[in-house]
Structure formats: structure tokens, C-alpha cells
Design a protein around this motif. Sequence first.
Motif, short mmCIF file in Angstrom:
data_model
loop_
_atom_site.label_atom_id
_atom_site.label_comp_id
_atom_site.label_asym_id
_atom_site.label_seq_id
_atom_site.Cartn_x
_atom_site.Cartn_y
_atom_site.Cartn_z
N ASP A 221 0.81 -1.22 0.00
CA ASP A 221 0.00 0.00 0.00
C ASP A 221 0.84 1.27 0.00
OD1 ASP A 221 1.04 -0.04 2.52
OD2 ASP A 221 -0.88 0.06 3.58
N SER A 222 2.14 1.17 -0.24
CA SER A 222 3.01 2.34 -0.15
C SER A 222 2.71 3.38 -1.22
CB SER A 222 4.48 1.91 -0.23
OG SER A 222 4.76 1.28 -1.48
N ARG A 223 2.06 2.99 -2.31
CA ARG A 223 1.77 3.93 -3.39
C ARG A 223 0.33 4.45 -3.35
NH1 ARG A 223 3.45 1.21 -8.89
NH2 ARG A 223 2.81 3.29 -9.63
N CYS A 224 -0.43 4.04 -2.36
CA CYS A 224 -1.81 4.53 -2.25
C CYS A 224 -1.82 6.00 -1.84
CB CYS A 224 -2.58 3.71 -1.22
SG CYS A 224 -2.93 2.02 -1.72
N LEU A 225 -2.84 6.70 -2.33
CA LEU A 225 -3.03 8.09 -1.93
C LEU A 225 -4.02 8.14 -0.77
CD1 LEU A 225 -3.40 9.81 -5.43
CD2 LEU A 225 -1.35 9.61 -4.02
N ALA A 226 -3.64 8.80 0.30
CA ALA A 226 -4.50 8.91 1.48
C ALA A 226 -4.97 10.34 1.64
CB ALA A 226 -3.75 8.45 2.72
N PHE A 227 -6.27 10.51 1.80
CA PHE A 227 -6.87 11.84 2.00
C PHE A 227 -7.49 11.91 3.39
CE2 PHE A 227 -6.99 11.28 -2.63
CZ PHE A 227 -6.48 12.49 -3.07
N ALA A 228 -7.51 13.10 3.94
CA ALA A 228 -8.12 13.29 5.25
C ALA A 228 -9.64 13.37 5.18
CB ALA A 228 -7.57 14.55 5.92
N ASP A 229 -10.18 13.67 3.99
CA ASP A 229 -11.61 13.89 3.83
C ASP A 229 -12.14 12.99 2.72
OD1 ASP A 229 -14.18 14.98 3.11
OD2 ASP A 229 -13.62 16.82 4.16
N SER A 230 -13.26 12.35 2.97
CA SER A 230 -13.85 11.45 1.97
C SER A 230 -14.28 12.20 0.71
CB SER A 230 -15.05 10.72 2.57
OG SER A 230 -16.05 11.65 2.96
N ALA A 231 -14.62 13.49 0.85
CA ALA A 231 -15.00 14.27 -0.33
C ALA A 231 -13.86 14.36 -1.32
CB ALA A 231 -15.44 15.68 0.10
N HIS A 232 -12.63 14.41 -0.84
CA HIS A 232 -11.47 14.46 -1.72
C HIS A 232 -11.28 13.14 -2.45
CE1 HIS A 232 -9.82 17.73 1.19
NE2 HIS A 232 -10.69 18.23 0.31
N VAL A 233 -11.58 12.03 -1.76
CA VAL A 233 -11.50 10.72 -2.41
C VAL A 233 -12.51 10.65 -3.54
CG1 VAL A 233 -11.87 8.24 -2.10
CG2 VAL A 233 -10.64 9.54 -0.36
N VAL A 234 -13.75 11.03 -3.26
CA VAL A 234 -14.80 10.96 -4.28
C VAL A 234 -14.47 11.86 -5.46
CG1 VAL A 234 -17.23 11.47 -4.74
CG2 VAL A 234 -16.59 10.28 -2.64
N GLN A 235 -13.95 13.05 -5.18
CA GLN A 235 -13.63 13.97 -6.28
C GLN A 235 -12.49 13.42 -7.13
OE1 GLN A 235 -15.51 16.81 -6.92
NE2 GLN A 235 -14.43 16.48 -8.86
N ALA A 236 -11.49 12.81 -6.51
CA ALA A 236 -10.39 12.22 -7.26
C ALA A 236 -10.88 11.10 -8.17
CB ALA A 236 -9.32 11.69 -6.30
N VAL A 237 -11.87 10.34 -7.69
CA VAL A 237 -12.43 9.26 -8.49
C VAL A 237 -13.27 9.81 -9.63
CG1 VAL A 237 -13.98 7.28 -8.45
CG2 VAL A 237 -12.37 7.64 -6.57
N ILE A 238 -14.13 10.78 -9.35
CA ILE A 238 -14.98 11.36 -10.39
C ILE A 238 -14.13 12.01 -11.48
CG2 ILE A 238 -16.65 13.21 -10.85
CD1 ILE A 238 -17.98 12.57 -8.21
N ASP A 239 -13.03 12.62 -11.09
CA ASP A 239 -12.15 13.25 -12.08
C ASP A 239 -11.50 12.23 -13.01
OD1 ASP A 239 -12.73 15.72 -11.10
OD2 ASP A 239 -10.91 15.92 -9.90
#
Length: 307
Positions: A221-239
Motif C-alpha cells: 500500500d506504499s503507493r496509495c493516496l491517502a486523503f483526510a476527507d472522503s469528499a477528496h476521495v470521491v472527487q479524485a475518483v470522479i475526475d
Amino acid sequence: MNRMLPGTRALRTFEAAARHLNFTRAADEVGLTPAAVSHQIKEIEDQLGLVLFTRTSRSIQLTPAGAELFQATATALDTLQRAVGRARRMARERSGLRISTSARFASNWLLPKLPQFRAVHPQLQLDFDISDELRDFDVDDIDAAIRFGTGRYPHMRSQRLFDTRIVAVCSPALLQTGPPLDHPRDLLQHTLCHVDWKTDSMVWPTWRMWMAAAGIEDFDDSRCLAFADSAHVVQAVIDGGAVGLADLEMIGTDLAQGRLVRVFDIEVQVAPEYAYHLVYPDSSHDDPRILAFREWLLGQTGLRLAP
């Protein structure tokens, strides 16, 4: 005698200064300049004929008289704030309900469903306090709250709404243009993101946990991107640039409208004691407004009240 007492605004300034022992921090809290705070404190001292603070070039300290007045002022202001909150709830009578909830829950789950609530209860007006902070029901003029947690709060009743299930999602564009996703191991060819959040007793599901549920034990998992907010995760996926882990209940609208696509029939649950709860004071256990809102919420989640 009443004319000798400072006004509420002045007492609020004094209480902030006494609590912080710093005029600058008190000024930020009450919306004044440090010079105005100092001037107001001096006016209170002159009015009462007391020295409330000892001042040096670097600090201020309460005098014994100041400490006595600080304790009484803090208690009096708290009592007044609670009385105002109760009075406002009484003034709403039976036609309004003020709900505190997080922006995430409001925008992703509650607000899209409000037309259904209004159709069933047209006479009940909902008003919202949108905040991630825990609220004091009296001071903050709140009738009920929806919060994520264990649901254990002193002097409060709590109704669990639904479990929190974490699933993998991507954008439709990624399915069409990115490396194929036929097997969970195919995810290793994609950018993966998740929420990085934990408490003393719970870790929010990560890709390592999801991969373990998929039977992939050698995941790095060393290359995974970790966000503090779930909204940022969803936006990264939608983009379109990543595959993310998201709370299934919080992305229902995105799934229904085609902005997100769930990949693979695998889910990881958050620690069982953590969930979204409707919370309200014990004293409001028979409030018909809260009971109506609770029954509607449970209907939306597919749950029913215990007999």
C-alpha cells in the motif's frame, strides 16, 4: 444595584479575557480589537470599583476579585445561553425541528431525500445546523443531531440508522479507457486512494483491508493516496484518475446518476460499534416532531422501530 452591573456584552468580553488570560485571543473570540477589549475591561473595573486583572508587559493575571467574578460570570452566561436555547425551541412549538448534521451527511444522504419528507410531513419545517462539531443542545439551539460515532452520549437517546460499508468505486471513463478491471488484482495497475482516519478504537478501512477481504495478502500500500476527507476521495475518483474506497450510503446519488461505478462485489465494514445515529435528549423522548423524523429516517434506511 442593577445599574452597577456591567451589560451582557461587557461581561462576555470579561469572561473571554479571563478564560484566555490574553486580550488578543479574547478579542478574536468576541470580534473586537485587543485595544477595545482592554478599554472595555478598564470600564468594567471603574464601574465596579474593583481591580480584576494585574497587568505586566508580558501577561495578565486575575486578581482574587477577578477570579470570583469570572466564576460567577461564566456560570451566569452559560445559564442564560441555555435558557435562550430552550426558549427558542419552545417558540418553534410543533411546526419546526432544528437538526444538526455534518456537511457530508447532509449533502450526500439527507438533502436529496428531503422532498420525500416534505411530502409526508408538509406541516413540519426542518431547519439545519451544518457542522462537524458536537453541539450542546441547549446552548446551540438544537432539537436533534445526526452524528457518526458509537451512539453513546450521556443523557441522550440514540437511534442507529445504518451500518457503514466501504466499497471500491471508479468513474465510467476509467472503465472505458483505463486498464481492465476483471479481477481485484487488476486494481494494482491503477492509482488507489482512500480516507486516512482512525480513533483509539477504530481504523477507517484502507486498501490493505479491502485487498485482504478480496483474498490478496501480498498487497503493497506504499503507493496509495491517502486523503483526510472522503469528499477528496470521491472527487479524485470522479475526475477519472483513481479508484477509491467510499462509504456506500454516502455515494448513492453519485451511483444513481452515473458519476461513480462500483467495481467488484466486495465490501469492508467499519468497526461494528461505529455508525450514523440520530441523537436527541432524554427529555425529548416523546416529542412528536422527533418521533416523526425518526420514523421517517428509519423508513429511508429500511429499518423499523423495535416493538
